[in-house]
Design a protein around this motif. Sequence first.
Motif, short mmCIF file in Angstrom:
data_model
loop_
_atom_site.label_atom_id
_atom_site.label_comp_id
_atom_site.label_asym_id
_atom_site.label_seq_id
_atom_site.Cartn_x
_atom_site.Cartn_y
_atom_site.Cartn_z
N TRP A 1 -43.43 -6.13 68.14
CA TRP A 1 -43.91 -4.86 68.66
C TRP A 1 -44.59 -5.03 70.02
N ARG A 2 -45.35 -6.12 70.18
CA ARG A 2 -46.01 -6.36 71.47
C ARG A 2 -44.97 -6.53 72.59
N ARG A 3 -43.95 -7.33 72.32
CA ARG A 3 -42.93 -7.56 73.34
C ARG A 3 -42.14 -6.29 73.64
N PHE A 4 -41.83 -5.52 72.61
CA PHE A 4 -41.10 -4.27 72.83
C PHE A 4 -41.96 -3.28 73.62
N GLY A 5 -43.24 -3.18 73.28
CA GLY A 5 -44.13 -2.27 73.99
C GLY A 5 -44.25 -2.62 75.46
N ALA A 6 -44.17 -3.92 75.76
CA ALA A 6 -44.33 -4.35 77.15
C ALA A 6 -43.06 -4.23 77.97
N THR A 7 -41.89 -4.38 77.32
CA THR A 7 -40.63 -4.45 78.07
C THR A 7 -39.66 -3.32 77.77
N ARG A 8 -39.74 -2.73 76.57
CA ARG A 8 -38.80 -1.70 76.10
C ARG A 8 -37.36 -2.19 76.18
N GLN A 9 -37.15 -3.46 75.97
CA GLN A 9 -35.81 -4.03 76.04
C GLN A 9 -34.94 -3.54 74.88
N GLY A 10 -33.67 -3.28 75.20
CA GLY A 10 -32.75 -2.82 74.17
C GLY A 10 -32.57 -3.82 73.05
N VAL B 1 -44.03 -18.26 60.07
CA VAL B 1 -44.03 -18.20 58.61
C VAL B 1 -44.79 -16.99 58.08
N ARG B 2 -45.52 -16.29 58.93
CA ARG B 2 -46.24 -15.10 58.50
C ARG B 2 -45.49 -13.87 59.01
N PRO B 3 -44.78 -13.16 58.11
CA PRO B 3 -43.95 -12.03 58.56
C PRO B 3 -44.72 -11.00 59.36
N GLU B 4 -45.97 -10.71 58.94
CA GLU B 4 -46.71 -9.66 59.64
C GLU B 4 -47.04 -10.06 61.08
N ARG B 5 -47.20 -11.38 61.31
CA ARG B 5 -47.47 -11.81 62.68
C ARG B 5 -46.21 -11.79 63.53
N ALA B 6 -45.08 -12.13 62.92
CA ALA B 6 -43.81 -12.02 63.64
C ALA B 6 -43.54 -10.57 64.01
N GLU B 7 -43.85 -9.66 63.09
CA GLU B 7 -43.66 -8.24 63.34
C GLU B 7 -44.55 -7.78 64.48
#
Length: 245
Positions: free
Chosen positions: A22-31, A12-18
């Motif tokens: 970013w954390r998941r993308f930084g760790a995996t670089r998944q498309g 429910v908190r957009p900034e936390r979802a964001e």
Amino acid sequence: MGAAPAGLDLLVRPERAEASLWRRFGATRQGRLRENLFDRYYRFARSLARRHARRHDLAPDMRDDLEQLACRGLLEAIDRYDPRRGAPFLGFARARILGSMVDGLGTLDERSAQLRFKRRLERERLASLAPAAGAKGSATGQLADLVTELALALMLDIEERAAPNDLAGRPENGFDSLAWRETRALLHQRVEQLPEPERSIVRHHYQHDLLFAQIAAMLGLSKGRVSQLHKAALARLRKSMRSIR
């Protein structure tokens, strides 16, 4: 009331979802995560392009070029952004997007830019749809299939670009207009039912005007694979639409 559970708070908190994205993308670089980030900030990039066009009184036919350049800058920003440095992404992306637009427009001629870009898209679509060497069936049949797929491509293009009350390109009589709207609605439904990554390729190519190379970079695929999947998606749509009686 007590504090919300951490998991629910993340939703429910957009900034936390964001931040989680970013954390998941930084760790995996998944498309797929790169695509999610692109979707999240696409409206921001488009608004910068339109604002830039108004501020500099650019010709209306350059808007598509600006938006395509803005998308290129956004993709570069997503790949180069490091949230650990503390700078907010929108500020970082703004500089990249504006730089992409300024550099890109500096190499384009106003009258020929749009034509060149549209021709690049058309060449990519035609190349991806052309029958493979040694394909079975008559040349006439292959041509009929190609024309059908190009018609679907055109309808998808109009579907994404038309304003809600814009009748450009539609038949004028009431019956045909209703049939046209129903066909477009059905086509949109069929697009949403495409398997991934075909659905993403169709959506980004027609809605966001991304070239195959950009979609390939986003999804972590080769450009040739994106071309193959684009052809497969339109063939699947053609078969699906032909099955309607």
